[in-house]
Design a protein around this motif. Sequence first.
Motif, PDB file in Angstrom:
ATOM      1  N   PHE A  96     119.817  11.120-153.869  1.00 18.08           N
ATOM      2  CA  PHE A  96     121.088  11.284-154.560  1.00 18.08           C
ATOM      3  C   PHE A  96     121.957  12.380-153.952  1.00 18.08           C
ATOM      4  CE2 PHE A  96     118.830   8.843-157.841  1.00 18.08           C
ATOM      5  CZ  PHE A  96     119.780   7.848-158.043  1.00 18.08           C
ATOM      6  N   ALA A  97     121.412  13.176-153.051  1.00 16.80           N
ATOM      7  CA  ALA A  97     122.205  14.169-152.326  1.00 16.80           C
ATOM      8  C   ALA A  97     123.017  13.513-151.209  1.00 16.80           C
ATOM      9  CB  ALA A  97     121.300  15.256-151.750  1.00 16.80           C
ATOM     10  N   GLN A  98     122.682  12.295-150.855  1.00 18.77           N
ATOM     11  CA  GLN A  98     123.398  11.558-149.809  1.00 18.77           C
ATOM     12  C   GLN A  98     124.613  10.850-150.415  1.00 18.77           C
ATOM     13  OE1 GLN A  98     120.624   8.784-148.007  1.00 18.77           O
ATOM     14  NE2 GLN A  98     119.059  10.363-147.766  1.00 18.77           N
ATOM     15  N   GLU A  99     125.566  10.566-149.567  1.00 18.85           N
ATOM     16  CA  GLU A  99     126.699   9.749-149.992  1.00 18.85           C
ATOM     17  C   GLU A  99     126.194   8.332-150.254  1.00 18.85           C
ATOM     18  OE1 GLU A  99     129.996  10.480-150.517  1.00 18.85           O
ATOM     19  OE2 GLU A  99     129.318  12.561-150.316  1.00 18.85           O
ATOM     20  N   PRO A 100     126.753   7.656-151.244  1.00 19.19           N
ATOM     21  CA  PRO A 100     126.378   6.249-151.433  1.00 19.19           C
ATOM     22  C   PRO A 100     126.634   5.464-150.149  1.00 19.19           C
ATOM     23  CG  PRO A 100     127.687   7.028-153.287  1.00 19.19           C
ATOM     24  CD  PRO A 100     127.732   8.103-152.224  1.00 19.19           C
ATOM     25  N   HIS A 101     125.710   4.633-149.789  1.00 24.81           N
ATOM     26  CA  HIS A 101     125.835   3.872-148.553  1.00 24.81           C
ATOM     27  C   HIS A 101     125.048   2.566-148.672  1.00 24.81           C
ATOM     28  CE1 HIS A 101     122.128   6.189-148.170  1.00 24.81           C
ATOM     29  NE2 HIS A 101     121.685   5.263-147.339  1.00 24.81           N
ATOM     30  N   ARG A 102     125.356   1.642-147.813  1.00 22.85           N
ATOM     31  CA  ARG A 102     124.668   0.357-147.779  1.00 22.85           C
ATOM     32  C   ARG A 102     123.484   0.478-146.832  1.00 22.85           C
ATOM     33  NH1 ARG A 102     122.208  -3.695-148.556  1.00 22.85           N
ATOM     34  NH2 ARG A 102     122.713  -5.783-147.885  1.00 22.85           N
ATOM     35  N   ALA A 103     122.300   0.154-147.338  1.00 20.78           N
ATOM     36  CA  ALA A 103     121.091   0.169-146.506  1.00 20.78           C
ATOM     37  C   ALA A 103     120.058  -0.751-147.143  1.00 20.78           C
ATOM     38  CB  ALA A 103     120.535   1.583-146.388  1.00 20.78           C
ATOM     39  N   HIS A 104     119.217  -1.304-146.333  1.00 23.51           N
ATOM     40  CA  HIS A 104     118.102  -2.092-146.836  1.00 23.51           C
ATOM     41  C   HIS A 104     116.975  -1.112-147.161  1.00 23.51           C
ATOM     42  CE1 HIS A 104     114.903  -5.136-146.966  1.00 23.51           C
ATOM     43  NE2 HIS A 104     115.882  -5.987-147.205  1.00 23.51           N
ATOM     44  N   PHE A 105     116.271  -1.346-148.252  1.00 30.04           N
ATOM     45  CA  PHE A 105     115.241  -0.389-148.677  1.00 30.04           C
ATOM     46  C   PHE A 105     114.170  -0.174-147.619  1.00 30.04           C
ATOM     47  CE2 PHE A 105     112.875  -4.167-149.787  1.00 30.04           C
ATOM     48  CZ  PHE A 105     111.543  -3.805-149.713  1.00 30.04           C
ATOM     49  N   THR A 106     113.982  -1.105-146.707  1.00 31.14           N
ATOM     50  CA  THR A 106     112.940  -0.975-145.696  1.00 31.14           C
ATOM     51  C   THR A 106     113.375  -0.153-144.480  1.00 31.14           C
ATOM     52  OG1 THR A 106     113.623  -3.000-144.540  1.00 31.14           O
ATOM     53  CG2 THR A 106     111.993  -3.234-146.317  1.00 31.14           C
ATOM     54  N   ASP A 107     114.672   0.100-144.346  1.00 28.74           N
ATOM     55  CA  ASP A 107     115.166   0.758-143.129  1.00 28.74           C
ATOM     56  C   ASP A 107     114.451   2.068-142.832  1.00 28.74           C
ATOM     57  OD1 ASP A 107     116.947  -1.304-142.577  1.00 28.74           O
ATOM     58  OD2 ASP A 107     118.659  -0.287-143.488  1.00 28.74           O
ATOM     59  N   GLU A 108     114.236   2.896-143.857  1.00 29.15           N
ATOM     60  CA  GLU A 108     113.597   4.187-143.606  1.00 29.15           C
ATOM     61  C   GLU A 108     112.136   4.021-143.210  1.00 29.15           C
ATOM     62  OE1 GLU A 108     112.662   6.699-147.232  1.00 29.15           O
ATOM     63  OE2 GLU A 108     113.966   5.181-148.129  1.00 29.15           O
ATOM     64  N   TYR A 109     111.480   2.980-143.680  1.00 26.74           N
ATOM     65  CA  TYR A 109     110.071   2.747-143.352  1.00 26.74           C
ATOM     66  C   TYR A 109     109.910   2.101-141.989  1.00 26.74           C
ATOM     67  CZ  TYR A 109     109.595   3.650-148.307  1.00 26.74           C
ATOM     68  OH  TYR A 109     109.659   4.228-149.550  1.00 26.74           O
ATOM     69  N   LEU A 110     110.846   1.228-141.654  1.00 25.23           N
ATOM     70  CA  LEU A 110     110.754   0.511-140.379  1.00 25.23           C
ATOM     71  C   LEU A 110     111.440   1.275-139.249  1.00 25.23           C
ATOM     72  CD1 LEU A 110     111.481  -3.105-141.683  1.00 25.23           C
ATOM     73  CD2 LEU A 110     109.258  -2.109-141.093  1.00 25.23           C
ATOM     74  N   GLY A 111     112.008   2.454-139.570  1.00 21.83           N
ATOM     75  CA  GLY A 111     112.632   3.282-138.541  1.00 21.83           C
ATOM     76  C   GLY A 111     113.931   2.703-138.017  1.00 21.83           C
ATOM     77  N   ARG A 112     114.682   2.051-138.899  1.00 22.85           N
ATOM     78  CA  ARG A 112     115.951   1.445-138.483  1.00 22.85           C
ATOM     79  C   ARG A 112     117.112   2.186-139.109  1.00 22.85           C
ATOM     80  NH1 ARG A 112     113.785  -4.470-139.460  1.00 22.85           N
ATOM     81  NH2 ARG A 112     112.780  -4.775-137.466  1.00 22.85           N
ATOM     82  N   LYS A 113     118.218   2.161-138.415  1.00 21.56           N
ATOM     83  CA  LYS A 113     119.458   2.708-138.951  1.00 21.56           C
ATOM     84  C   LYS A 113     120.079   1.658-139.864  1.00 21.56           C
ATOM     85  CE  LYS A 113     120.248   6.204-135.742  1.00 21.56           C
ATOM     86  NZ  LYS A 113     119.595   7.359-136.212  1.00 21.56           N
ATOM     87  N   PRO A 114     120.713   2.085-140.964  1.00 27.13           N
ATOM     88  CA  PRO A 114     121.396   1.120-141.827  1.00 27.13           C
ATOM     89  C   PRO A 114     122.443   0.347-141.023  1.00 27.13           C
ATOM     90  CG  PRO A 114     121.252   3.252-142.898  1.00 27.13           C
ATOM     91  CD  PRO A 114     120.770   3.436-141.478  1.00 27.13           C
ATOM     92  N   GLU A 115     122.610  -0.907-141.407  1.00 22.29           N
ATOM     93  CA  GLU A 115     123.573  -1.758-140.679  1.00 22.29           C
ATOM     94  C   GLU A 115     124.982  -1.543-141.164  1.00 22.29           C
ATOM     95  OE1 GLU A 115     122.020  -5.717-141.068  1.00 22.29           O
ATOM     96  OE2 GLU A 115     120.199  -5.151-140.064  1.00 22.29           O
TER      97      GLU A 115
END
Length: 190
Positions: A171-190
């Motif tokens: 919640f300290a981050q700005e709202p953004h679009r990301a897939h929940f798996t991105d942080e686990y799979l090491g991907r940047k949000p699209e």
Amino acid sequence: MNTAYLTSARKQFEYYKLLGDQTFAQLPDEALFWQPNPESNSVATIVKHLWGNMLSRWTDFLTTDGEKPWRQREAEFDNDLGTRAEVLARWEAGWRCLLTALDSLTPDNWDQPVYIRNQGHTVTEALNRQLAHYPYHVGQIVFIGKLVRAGQWQSLSIPRGTSATYNAEKFAQEPHRAHFTDEYLGRKPE
């Protein structure tokens, strides 16, 4: 073709594969073959079943029925794998078959019917069916891992006692679009 859905489905499949991979990394070889009781499956048996299902469902999935005549489903539950290498080889082969099939989807074949035991599915329905089935079994693998490792288990998600810190960071981050798996799979949000 719904590319957003396909991207999401692929990420979810990859995420559940990752949970299995991370569980295997925590288990000693003998734990892959441990059964809590005679009616339960070992990790190796669950992997063997997933492998058989994946090969059957995803080999030529747009042109042949997903329950292949060569599949020996009952034999998938025989405890006949003997080494970590055998277990991991089947694990990788099953996922490779699935991911290759997903990569073959195009706008030209997206609307093709997919049959499983002579029952027609849309491509979306076939994907959803397996997105329910595979996490069910990966959850079993993770649960067995937790049983075997007991106090030595390293959490694969938010460790107990850290939810407040985790949520505060999110919640300290700005709202953004990301897939929940991105942080686990090491991907940047699209």
